[in-house]
Design an enzyme around this catalytic site. Structure first.
Site, PDB file in Angstrom:
ATOM      1  N   HIS A  24       0.826  -1.209   0.000  1.00 17.95           N
ATOM      2  CA  HIS A  24       0.000   0.000   0.000  1.00 17.95           C
ATOM      3  C   HIS A  24       0.862   1.262   0.000  1.00 17.95           C
ATOM      4  CE1 HIS A  24       0.923   1.046   4.180  1.00 17.95           C
ATOM      5  NE2 HIS A  24       0.849  -0.264   4.431  1.00 17.95           N
ATOM      6  N   GLU A 119      -2.442  -7.040   7.076  1.00 19.26           N
ATOM      7  CA  GLU A 119      -1.193  -6.850   7.809  1.00 19.26           C
ATOM      8  C   GLU A 119      -1.175  -7.652   9.105  1.00 19.26           C
ATOM      9  OE1 GLU A 119       1.752  -6.604   7.875  1.00 19.26           O
ATOM     10  OE2 GLU A 119       2.370  -4.520   7.695  1.00 19.26           O
TER      11      GLU A 119
END
Length: 236
Positions: A24, A119
């Site tokens: 990201h 994550e």
């Protein structure tokens, strides 16, 4: 954790997969980390809940999108998988969909959200996601049907997921990808998840990867890897 569903093993699978792995773009939590120089109390701030992209992150997405358009990759990728955390979804939509004024001749790949590629979970509010019912409104381009829980049922308040758990999750994710029919898949995820997944692929399944591929991803960096069927045996 096994939130990928019961995808049946196909009798005729591709002989190789090309994966386009994207971390990201810069989130507001990354800005806090850069200010402090290390993870500390700032990362425990509730203001960082499901952290969005920073202004710099939005610019990184724009620049990466231009590169993908110029390379023709947008017409090559058959499927985009994204973490359901906001910063990853903003990156995925920004790169692979963009604005409404783009050339409509492009064949947009579907974007699918999966919990398994998010994550390292727990402790930090930036890694806790908003409800899917809320995110469906903000991200109509994304298919959330494979996310089982509306609220975040995986995030841990007291402790973070350890790296071995992340590695195991990464291998389950890759096995699920391998059993899909698409040959070229983009994955928009997070630095620790991507790094631990690649290391596990290299160290536990003996897939040869260059040292440069195993290092930490920069924000909005794209790396591609090709996995040959003959080079990997998936362990149950």
């Amino acid at each position: 954790m096994d939130s990928c569903g019961g995808q049946p093993l196909r009798l005729s699978l591709p002989k190789f997969k090309t994966l386009y792995l994207v971390r990201h773009a810069q989130g507001i939590h990354n800005v806090e980390l850069e200010k402090k120089g290390e993870i500390g109390d700032a990362h425990l701030s509730p203001k960082l809940f499901d952290a969005p992209l920073s202004p710099k992150g939005i610019q990184q997405v724009s620049e990466q999108r231009k590169q993908i358009l110029e390379s023709g990759l947008l017409n090559t990728v058959e499927l985009v998988i994204t973490s359901p955390l906001r910063r990853a979804m903003e990156t995925a939509v920004g790169i692979f969909r963009g604005h409404k004024d783009i050339n409509l001749s492009h064949n947009f790949p579907p974007i699918l959200a999966l919990e398994i590629c998010r994550e390292r979970m727990g402790l930090y509010p930036c890694d806790r996601r908003e409800s899917i019912s809320t995110r469906r409104i903000c991200f109509p381009e994304i298919d959330f049907t494979m996310v089982e829980s509306d609220e975040d049922a995986l995030w841990r308040e007291e402790e973070r997921e350890n790296l071995e758990e992340v590695s195991a999750r990464g291998l389950r994710f890759l096995k699920w990808l391998w059993e899909r029919p698409e040959k070229e898949i983009a994955v928009v995820s997070h630095g620790i998840f991507l790094q631990q997944t690649l290391r596990a692929l290299h160290e536990k399944l003996s897939v040869p990867l260059e040292d440069s591929v195993l290092t930490r991803f920069a924000n909005c960096e794209l790396r591609s890897i090709r996995i040959d069927k003959s080079a990997v045996t998936w362990k149950q």
